[in-house]
Motif scaffolding. Sequence first.
Motif, PDB file in Angstrom:
ATOM      1  N   ARG A  13      -1.040  -7.008  -7.575  1.00  0.00           N
ATOM      2  CA  ARG A  13      -0.927  -6.762  -6.134  1.00  0.00           C
ATOM      3  C   ARG A  13       0.381  -7.314  -5.587  1.00  0.00           C
ATOM      4  N   TRP A  14       0.750  -8.518  -6.011  1.00  0.00           N
ATOM      5  CA  TRP A  14       1.990  -9.132  -5.548  1.00  0.00           C
ATOM      6  C   TRP A  14       3.209  -8.353  -6.037  1.00  0.00           C
ATOM      7  N   SER A 243      -7.053   6.216  -2.742  1.00  0.00           N
ATOM      8  CA  SER A 243      -6.505   6.851  -3.946  1.00  0.00           C
ATOM      9  C   SER A 243      -6.156   5.733  -4.922  1.00  0.00           C
ATOM     10  N   ALA A 244      -5.530   6.102  -6.030  1.00  0.00           N
ATOM     11  CA  ALA A 244      -5.079   5.104  -7.006  1.00  0.00           C
ATOM     12  C   ALA A 244      -3.554   5.076  -7.063  1.00  0.00           C
ATOM     13  N   LEU A 245      -2.920   5.396  -5.946  1.00  0.00           N
ATOM     14  CA  LEU A 245      -1.462   5.544  -5.909  1.00  0.00           C
ATOM     15  C   LEU A 245      -0.719   4.239  -6.156  1.00  0.00           C
ATOM     16  N   LEU A 246      -1.217   3.134  -5.583  1.00  0.00           N
ATOM     17  CA  LEU A 246      -0.516   1.847  -5.647  1.00  0.00           C
ATOM     18  C   LEU A 246      -1.275   0.895  -6.555  1.00  0.00           C
ATOM     19  N   PRO A 247      -0.720   0.521  -7.687  1.00  0.00           N
ATOM     20  CA  PRO A 247      -1.414  -0.389  -8.613  1.00  0.00           C
ATOM     21  C   PRO A 247      -1.806  -1.703  -7.949  1.00  0.00           C
ATOM     22  N   ARG A 255      -3.166   0.195   2.411  1.00  0.00           N
ATOM     23  CA  ARG A 255      -2.119  -0.728   2.857  1.00  0.00           C
ATOM     24  C   ARG A 255      -1.754  -0.497   4.318  1.00  0.00           C
ATOM     25  N   LEU A 256      -1.984   0.707   4.802  1.00  0.00           N
ATOM     26  CA  LEU A 256      -1.620   1.029   6.184  1.00  0.00           C
ATOM     27  C   LEU A 256      -2.709   0.670   7.178  1.00  0.00           C
TER      28      LEU A 256
END
Length: 281
Positions: A13-14, A243-247, A255-256
Amino acid sequence: MPDSLKSSSHMLRWITSIVIGVPLILCIAFAPPLCWWFLIILVAEIGLWELYGLLFHVPLSWKWRFFYFAGGLLLPSGAYLFGITGLTFALFISFFAALFLMMISSPLDHDEIARIGQLCFAWLYLPYFLSFVLLIGGGTQGRTWIFFLLAVIIAGDAGAYYTGLRAGRHKLYPAVSPKKTIEGAVGGLILSIVAATAIGFLFLKNVPLASLFVFSLAIAAVGQAGDLIESMIKRSAGKKDSSALLPGHGGLLDRLDSLIFAFPILWCLLQWAGSGRYNGF
């Protein structure tokens, strides 16, 4: 989940946050308004793609898909070119065009009304609210105010997460988000106010401390509400992530969520406090 997997997921995440955050900060700090416009359109279209999977259990026909994604282009463009008037007119055109399309193609299909309602919800939730970034950026000290908002939201998210992790005992709203706690929410609000005070002291010296307090409290509150609202939308669709867009994060909407309602509330507060284009700020 084993501690090693939790640690690995937390590190992922970081890493993802840094990879995305550094270019974003550079864009806000140095890029011309045209780059902001392009970025908002890109984010809006990706967000609409994710929201499509949450809202529409039956795929739209090609004509409605075209209108759906066209809103992600039209609304930010209206805000970029003509400000709040352009944004409002773009929303009007989108809604009117959808109704006109129904009238000339399937005027007696009652299901089309529901589809148009879903389209309008998606347009309001993403490209319309995100376009307030362009309106804020066009005002006095616009870039500084965007950084102020991001600092408040990021501090609030971090404060809520770590306070809830260490001291969370009472569930905030388990039906929508089982892991969030009241203690975490309070910790997030406190850290948001601290971050707002720090940013104000360093970069917004002409803004009264009372205004910074009100601004940070309002932004942090709607940010936490936005997080819960996005969780509600996902749960109503039976999904864990958009979705799975951002690991390590899920989707872009994940995130938004805290930012979506924060942008318009900040713009409204600035209009109220500055009587127009942030006069005196």
